[in-house]
Design an enzyme around this catalytic site. Structure first.
Site, PDB file in Angstrom:
ATOM      1  N   TYR A   1      22.071 -99.711  -2.627  1.00 34.86           N
ATOM      2  CA  TYR A   1      21.099-100.793  -2.831  1.00 34.86           C
ATOM      3  C   TYR A   1      21.635-102.152  -2.396  1.00 34.86           C
ATOM      4  O   TYR A   1      20.948-102.895  -1.692  1.00 34.86           O
ATOM      5  CB  TYR A   1      20.736-100.808  -4.318  1.00 34.86           C
TER       6      TYR A   1
ATOM      7  N   LYS B   1      20.139-105.481   0.079  1.00 32.85           N
ATOM      8  CA  LYS B   1      19.825-106.836  -0.370  1.00 32.85           C
ATOM      9  C   LYS B   1      20.615-107.862   0.442  1.00 32.85           C
ATOM     10  O   LYS B   1      20.115-108.943   0.748  1.00 32.85           O
ATOM     11  CB  LYS B   1      20.093-106.949  -1.874  1.00 32.85           C
TER      12      LYS B   1
ATOM     13  N   ASP C   1       2.871 -97.479   2.402  1.00 31.54           N
ATOM     14  CA  ASP C   1       4.270 -97.266   2.020  1.00 31.54           C
ATOM     15  C   ASP C   1       5.175 -98.314   2.685  1.00 31.54           C
ATOM     16  O   ASP C   1       5.234 -98.390   3.920  1.00 31.54           O
ATOM     17  CB  ASP C   1       4.681 -95.847   2.455  1.00 31.54           C
ATOM     18  N   ALA C   2       5.877 -99.070   1.865  1.00 34.20           N
ATOM     19  CA  ALA C   2       6.749-100.130   2.393  1.00 34.20           C
ATOM     20  C   ALA C   2       7.849 -99.576   3.298  1.00 34.20           C
ATOM     21  O   ALA C   2       8.415-100.303   4.121  1.00 34.20           O
ATOM     22  CB  ALA C   2       7.382-100.906   1.240  1.00 34.20           C
TER      23      ALA C   2
ATOM     24  N   ILE D   1       8.066-108.448 -10.464  1.00 35.39           N
ATOM     25  CA  ILE D   1       8.202-109.732  -9.758  1.00 35.39           C
ATOM     26  C   ILE D   1       7.052-109.939  -8.765  1.00 35.39           C
ATOM     27  O   ILE D   1       6.508-111.033  -8.641  1.00 35.39           O
ATOM     28  CB  ILE D   1       9.570-109.780  -9.030  1.00 35.39           C
TER      29      ILE D   1
ATOM     30  N   GLY E   1       4.423-104.737  -2.612  1.00 37.66           N
ATOM     31  CA  GLY E   1       4.813-104.183  -3.925  1.00 37.66           C
ATOM     32  C   GLY E   1       4.375-105.089  -5.058  1.00 37.66           C
ATOM     33  O   GLY E   1       5.148-105.353  -5.981  1.00 37.66           O
TER      34      GLY E   1
ATOM     35  N   ARG F   1       3.331-104.633  -9.802  1.00 36.29           N
ATOM     36  CA  ARG F   1       4.144-104.701 -11.028  1.00 36.29           C
ATOM     37  C   ARG F   1       5.235-105.766 -10.870  1.00 36.29           C
ATOM     38  O   ARG F   1       5.501-106.254  -9.774  1.00 36.29           O
ATOM     39  CB  ARG F   1       4.830-103.342 -11.267  1.00 36.29           C
TER      40      ARG F   1
END
Ligand code: NAD
Ligand code: RM4
Length: 256
Positions: free
Chosen positions: A159, A163, A66-67, A17, A12, A15
């Protein structure tokens, strides 16, 4: 030149980070594999980043994949080995956070978030680690986790577990892969101004609230994360594994 002679995959990376990280890795002498989702926008952004890297003599290629797909890791490793001959650093950065309330969370939003942020990355980490093991000279795997691994968010119930999960994966992999000299760590960014939270911070009051809570008195920039990633990728961090580096301007420790 902290990453000279190292091949670095950053997922990714077109863009935010990921882009800042890929750029800094290339500045530090790394040969960089930039990954993106594979659409026209991704290809265009990747090509412009490669041009930027080439202006200072850096080396980079891009791969569209695709991740979220479990096969993506093998594809990225194969491209890195074909062009640069090795995988020495794997940075799992690609991620999404489609803000949504909990009580009416659609299954598709939940599953897309879990697959992109955790399931695809699990198998990508596995593919990178197997390549590093074959090479026999260790390696560094870094997950871009989040301050959200430690604290919650009402609009982030799908989400924050990803993480926390990816950080937990780094802890367990640090043990599983230590015998091969492969180090596994997490970087936990705080609130960094990127596209992922552009809508969230379009509310000036919300943005101001976050800035006020941050002892260093500003949102982070993608470049603030790149240095800590390079450190963990480099041999300067040779005895660091299973760790998490919170990079949040002090946000987490500011209770009152
Ligand atoms: P961003 O939206 O600018 O970047 C996300 C990147 O992931 C983009 O390049 C995007 O194209 C890529 N991506 C998304 N889905 C993909 C897929 N299916 N396949 C391949 N690539 C895909 O956001 P960002 O803030 O730079 O986020 C990068 C990482 O940092 C994410 O994992 C995010 O969870 C994490 N993070 C961000 C913040 C923040 O405040 N911005 C804080 C903590 C952690
Ligand atoms: C991060 C963290 C930030 C949020 C982004 C979307 O992990 O939760 O505060 O803005 O995700």
């Amino acid at each position: 030149m902290l990453l000279e002679n190292k091949t670095v995959i950053v997922t990714g990376a077109t863009r935010g980070i990921g882009r800042a990280t890929a750029l800094e890795c290339a500045r530090q002498g790394g040969r960089v594999v930039i990954t993106h989702i594979g659409d026209a926008q991704g290809v265009g952004d990747a090509e412009s980043l490669i041009k930027e890297i080439q202006t200072f003599g850096g080396q980079a290629i891009h791969v569209g994949a695709d991740a979220a797909a479990p096969e993506t890791g093998e594809k990225l490793v194969a491209a890195a080995v074909e062009v640069f001959g090795s995988v020495d650093v794997f940075v799992n950065n690609a991620g999404i956070c489609p803000f949504h309330s909990f009580l009416d969370m659609p299954q598709e939003v939940y599953l897309k978030t879990i697959n992109t942020n955790l399931t695809g990355p699990y198998f990508a980490v596995q593919a990178a680690a197997n390549q590093m093991k074959r090479q026999g000279s260790g390696g560094s795997i870094i997950a871009i986790s989040s301050i959200s691994a430690l604290v919650g968010g009402a609009m982030q119930t799908h989400y924050t577990p990803t993480k926390a999960g990816i950080h937990s994966l780094m802890q367990s992999c640090a043990i599983a892969l230590g015998p091969y000299g492969i180090r596994c760590n997490s970087v936990m960014p705080g609130s960094i101004a990127t596209d992922i939270n552009k809508d969230d911070f379009s509310n000036p009051a919300k943005k101001q609230y976050m800035v006020q809570r941050t002892p260093l008195a500003r949102l982070g920039q993608p470049e603030d994360i790149a240095g800590p990633v390079v450190f963990l990728a480099s041999d300067m961090a040779r005895y660091v594994t299973g760790a998490a580096l919170l990079v949040d301007g002090g946000l987490f420790v500011n209770l009152q």
